[in-house]
Every structure is written in C-alpha cells, then in structure tokens.
Design a protein around this motif. Sequence first.
Motif, short mmCIF file in Angstrom:
data_model
loop_
_atom_site.label_atom_id
_atom_site.label_comp_id
_atom_site.label_asym_id
_atom_site.label_seq_id
_atom_site.Cartn_x
_atom_site.Cartn_y
_atom_site.Cartn_z
N UNK A 39 16.41 49.03 0.50
CA UNK A 39 17.60 48.47 -0.11
C UNK A 39 18.84 49.15 0.47
N UNK A 40 19.81 48.37 0.91
CA UNK A 40 21.05 48.97 1.39
C UNK A 40 21.00 49.45 2.83
N UNK A 41 19.92 49.12 3.54
CA UNK A 41 19.81 49.55 4.92
C UNK A 41 20.73 48.76 5.84
N UNK A 42 21.16 47.57 5.36
CA UNK A 42 22.05 46.76 6.18
C UNK A 42 21.44 45.45 6.63
N UNK A 43 20.29 45.09 6.04
CA UNK A 43 19.58 43.88 6.49
C UNK A 43 20.42 42.62 6.26
N UNK A 44 20.87 42.46 5.01
CA UNK A 44 21.65 41.26 4.68
C UNK A 44 22.96 41.23 5.45
N UNK A 45 23.54 42.42 5.66
CA UNK A 45 24.79 42.49 6.43
C UNK A 45 24.59 41.94 7.83
N UNK A 46 23.44 42.29 8.46
CA UNK A 46 23.17 41.77 9.80
C UNK A 46 23.09 40.24 9.77
#
Lengths: 239, 557
Positions: A39-46
């Motif tokens: 969670x919060x690793x940046x997946x959705x941001x990518x």
Amino acid sequence: MSKALEVSNLTVAYGEIAAVRAVSFTVEAGEIATIIGANGAGKTTILNALCGLRDVRAGSIVLGGEDITALPPHERVRHGLSQVPEGRRLFGRMSVAENLEIGAYARSDHAARKHDLDHVLELFPRLRERYRQLAGTLSGGEQQMVAMGRALMAAPKVLLLDEPTMGLAPQIVDLVSDAVRRVNDEGVTVLLVEQNAYSALEIADRAFVLESGEITLTGNGPDLITHPRVRSAYLGYDA
Amino acid sequence: MSFNAVTSSFKVARRRKSPLAETLQIGALAGLAAIGFALIGAYVAMDKRHVVEDTLTLSQIAYALMAIAAGFVAGRDTQGRPSGSRIVLHGALTGLVAGLCVSALMLLMASVSLRSTLVAASPMLTKALSLGAPIGSLQALAQVPILGALLGMIGGVFAAMPSRYRRALTCGFAIVLIAGLFRDVFVSVLDNVPDFNGPEAEVFGSGGLNRVPALVLLVAGGIFALLRDRWNAGHNPARRARSSKAGLVLLLVGVLILPLVTNDFVAQVAMLVALYMLMGMGLNIELGLAGLVDLGFVAFFAVGAYTVALMCSSGPLALVDVSFWVALPVAVVLAAGAGMLFGLPVLRVRGDYLAMATLGLGEIIRVLVLSDALAPYLGGSQGIIEIDHPRIFGVSLQSPAALYYLALALAGVVAFISWRLQHARIGRAWLAMREDEDVAQALGIDPVASKLLAYTIGAAFAGAAGAVFAALVGSVYPHSFQLLVSINVLAILVIGGLGSLPGVLVGAIVLIGLPELLREFGEFRYLFYGIALVAMMHMRAEGLWPATTRTKENARA
C-alpha cells in the motif's frame, strides 16, 4: 516482439514529495505484466500517470512507438490506452448498458462497437442479465465485470487494471483472473497492478516489484512467486 | 452528502432524550415559529385572505398546520412505543405547548407595548389572535392553547393512522387549500365557460370557497386519493409510469389553453413562468446534466435582453431598428458567445469554488451595464426603453396571451432541443463528467470541450429568455438582472428535480407562478422560498418531478 508500452525515468510528485522516482519498465506487446507492491508504494500513481490523470515531473511514456507523455487523458484513449480504475468507479446512476456504451465514447466505428459489445457480454454473461439495471445496484463482482467491460469497449491495445480483485469473493477473483487471461489471449496487452500478489504473479509473464516509488525487482511471474524476498514481503511466507 | 450526515447525527443525538422532553421541545419550537410568524406581520397579512368564506383564513390555516405538524412529529417520534393513545397524548401536549407560547405573546402584548420596536405587534394582531373574544380576557388567552391541543391531537392521530388514510386526508385538504387560495383564477375560468352562468357564486364567495363546497371538495379529494392508492397497488410499475405520462399530458394541455380560459393577469403570470422555464432549461443543461454550478446565470439573460433592446428599440440608444425575429437569433448567438467566454476562466475550478467564480462573473455583467463608461451606449441605470413588440404577419403581439404563446413556443423548442441533447452522445458525456470527472476523461471524454459546450448551450437558452423578456416588458434596466434571478432559477431546478425537464415546468409553476398569483403576500415570498427549500431537502431531496434515473435509484434502494 514489439514494445507495447515503454516507460522511462518516470517521476511523479505530489508537491515536494516524489511518489514515483525515475521508474523505467517495458511491457512487450501481447503479454501480461504486473506491478506488485505494498500500500502506498506508488502503483496507482503510475497507472494514473500513464492515463494522464497525474502530471509527470520527468520521464517519458511511449505507447506503441508513439510518445504520449504530453497528451491529455482523453487523447490517450484514442491511442489505445484504457484503464479499469481502482474501486471500479462506475457511473452508478447509469444502467449497465449505458456504462458500456460510454466506454466506447472515443470511437466512431459503429459496426465494430456492436461487435465488441457482444464480445463483452459473451465474456461476462452475467451482464446480459443485468443489462438494464443501474450499475450502482450491482454486487461488487458484477460491478468489476462492468468496469472491465467498459474499459474493453474502448478497444484498447493496452489495458491497465488497478486492483481488479480488491474486496471480491475468492470465486469472483478467479473469474476476474480468467477474464484477464482471455482478454490477453485475444491480443490485448495487460498491465495489472495488484496488492493481491499471488493471483497476479500466477498469470503474469513479467512482474515488477515496486517499493517506495522505485522498482526493486524484475522477473517473470512464476519465478517471482518463489523469490524469497517476494515470498516474505508479499505472500506471507517466512523467508 | 455531508448535510445528510449532519442531520442524521443530529437525529441520533435527539433520540436519547426522554420522550416527554422531546415532546415539550417540539411544542416549544412550533410555538416559537408561531410567534415569529405573528411578529413579522405574516399573521395579519394572511388573516385577510379567506380560504373558506367567513370560516377559515389563511393565517388560521398556517397556525393549524404548525400545531398539526408539531403533533405529527411528536407522535411519529414516540412510535414504536406501545399504545396509540400515547401517541395522541404526545401530539396534544405539543399543540398545547405551542398554543401556550402564542398566549404568552398575547399576554405580553396586552401588558407591554412592543409596537415601538416591532411594528407588526399591532392591535390588529392582538385582535386577530383573540379570534373575536375580548382582548386580554381569559377566554382569549385560553382558547388558543385549547385549540392547539386539539390540533396537536389531530396531528398525533395522523401519525398513528395508516398511511393510506393520511395520504387521503392530505390530498383532500390540499385541494381545498388550492381551490380557496386561487379563487380568482378558478372564478375567471368559470366566467369564461359559456352557458354556465352563475355557479361560481355558489361555489366561491367573495374571497374564498363557501363552506359546503369546501366540505365536498375535502371528501372528494380524500376519496380520489384512496381510489388512486388502490389502483396503484393493484398495478405494475409500467402501468404507473403510463399514468404519470398521462399526468404530463394533462399538464401540457392545461398549459396550452390557460390564457384562453382565464384573464389577462393569469396570462401574464403564465408568461413569466414560461420565461423562467426557458432559463431553467438552460441552467438544467449546465447544472442538471453537466453538474456545473452557475450562480451568474442571469448574465446571459441580460445579454439576450440588451441585444434585443439595442436592435429593436425606437429610442435614442438603438443601434438599428429591426424586427424582433432578426434580433432573436442574434441575441441567442451573442448570449452563447458570452457563455463560452464565461466558461473559459472557470473551467479549471470545481465545486464550491465554481459557485463563487460564476457568482462574481455574473455580477460583473450587471456592474458593467451600470457603469459610467458604458452608460452612453447602454443607458446606465436609466436602461433602454421603447422596445417594439414583436410582430407576426403584420400583427403586433401585445396582449399578455399572445406574448405568453410566444414564450411558450420558444420554451417548447428549447425543451425539444434539451431532450434530444440529453439522450445524445454529448448528454451521456455530461452525465459522466458530472458523476466522475477523472474516469470520464480516462474514457475519452474531452472535459474542456464538453464543459464549454454546456455553458454555451445553457447561455443560449437564457439569451432567448432575455430576448423575449425585453420584447415583452418593452424596456430593460440593469436592476432586472439581479443575483436573485440566478438564485430563483437555481431554486426552480432544485424544487423541480435536477436534470428533469418536467421538473423545470413544475418548479417554475411552484416558485414563480404561485407567488405571483399571491402577490399580496409579496414581502413574505422569500420566507416561503426558504421554508420550501428546507422542507424539500428534508422530505423529497430528489425534487417534485425527479429525473427518471433518480426515481429508478430510489425504487431500488
């Protein structure tokens, strides 16, 4: 094999804080790639940066040989990129039919649209039963089917899926995974983002592990399932 | 959403109180409302209007409704506890408390002169409140609480009875109220029916309904509602949808023949309703479909009106003097252009900020028109006068009825365009944008283009309304384009149902037509608006005639 999606040095920041730092990866045409991470690793941001919903600080996004980094979101759809957003985000006050229709908004080829609609209903026969029902009244699994159908109606070359199995019952998870595989068999390149690492790695040709905005591991899916670090961090085994 | 959360948490907090304290509180609230109603002068003003001749005045009905409503609320909140008599008792208690509040006011007015600070606390008020008993006497002081208790009890009975009967009584009462209140309209209709002389004298008195017809209407209304309930219960939703369509057709027929069967005054009111419908349909595109709040909507109305004024006036400020039919399309196009310009700076703004930005832009137009710089061209606060009436086949459209049909014809055209747009590709795009802008973009919808188009089309409709307005009034002044117009249009949409075309018609009738017909209570108009809006948000937030998707949603929820 040709490159369907090539991301180089992608940096996305919220104010001062970089959520994604100089990430580079390539997805070959016709394969299933997955980005796993906490969670919060940046997946959705990518994924949002790929769709154009997030401004990119640095780096480039090349889709099928064309640089789309500067294009607005709705133009990217016309270049063959389509997303199933996290949490499905259907138009709850529209019927299933209307949701699917609006998925094809960017297209003008009428006959092919009709064909794709039949195809989506074949892929998810449940939707045929629910066709006139308001999308907001469906169960979680059915909503996920609509979300996937809606994205497929854009006839994408590359399909982005953001946590498609989140909050679903185990049988529905299998159904969604099957659907992803079938879509991929028909030639659509898939980039899958998952927290549910096991089901993603099982079907992925290529996998990236994202930690704090950086890719720390790359490999093919089944190999990573046995990788000790992945096993301990994401699959819940003792290392 | 957040508003709902607040009210529901409020309800939870209130439930913890003991039933008695709750009942007393409701009674006191109703009493305070009654005192306020009296002290702003509404009681005396509405006391002059008889709903049932020599029996019931409008203000007596208002007070009775307050007591009944309080009794109903108290009764409803004590439900789930065992006995029906207890519900009725709580109802009576609230009514009693409310009545005591009014008596306290009477006592205060008898002993201290409030007149110097509160103009409305006049001897006339005291006289009206004592219902003919000697002022300050025990009878005068006691009868209001007793009446209050009786009415509160009725409210309690209301809460305890099956909803079927409750609906029947409400329907009968509403019919009596409408018939009595709009006596003049009905009398003018009856006057126009040939070979039907004199019956209005039996049904209506000089100011309201006569007693016997009122009773007949009450019973007939109740029986009608009961029959309708039975009919609806026995039939499937598809059939019910058809009967709602029949209602729409009836409404349309009524709208079409209205000025023919009534008098000029009613026709003039109807014309105003049609104008607001035009604007309402414009804002419906922006707000109802595309979800773009716009508090500066009156600006486009002004652009349309001033265009016609400058092109059709025979006064000194006119640029040209052409026919209305030439000026109308120009007005529409200019207003549409204004809408697009308007849209550009506010495109990146969302939600509450959008409301503020559009509010400012709307005011800018009015201030510009008023400014000294533009006064030589637009007349400043003097406005532009001597605008010609539109002519059709050489006949000048001057009578209110003729102008009403002009406005109505335009409204019909605009309704058709709206309906087509709503079901076209762009209509879908607007709905998608309204629900989730990010997802809509990611599905290939161009947010800039679709928002600008919504502003442009909405503004074009308002421009048409402004053009008709100028031709109809014969003059335009900056003070006709106040913020209040924008707010009225917004309220019409909210009351009628966002995104619903019949809702615009119903909203315009309720918020523009009815208050115009009750001009004598003009100063309380916005009080009525406020109450209506708050009541709507609580009881029927989807509007009086909601858009079909919302009804579907509620049916399934």
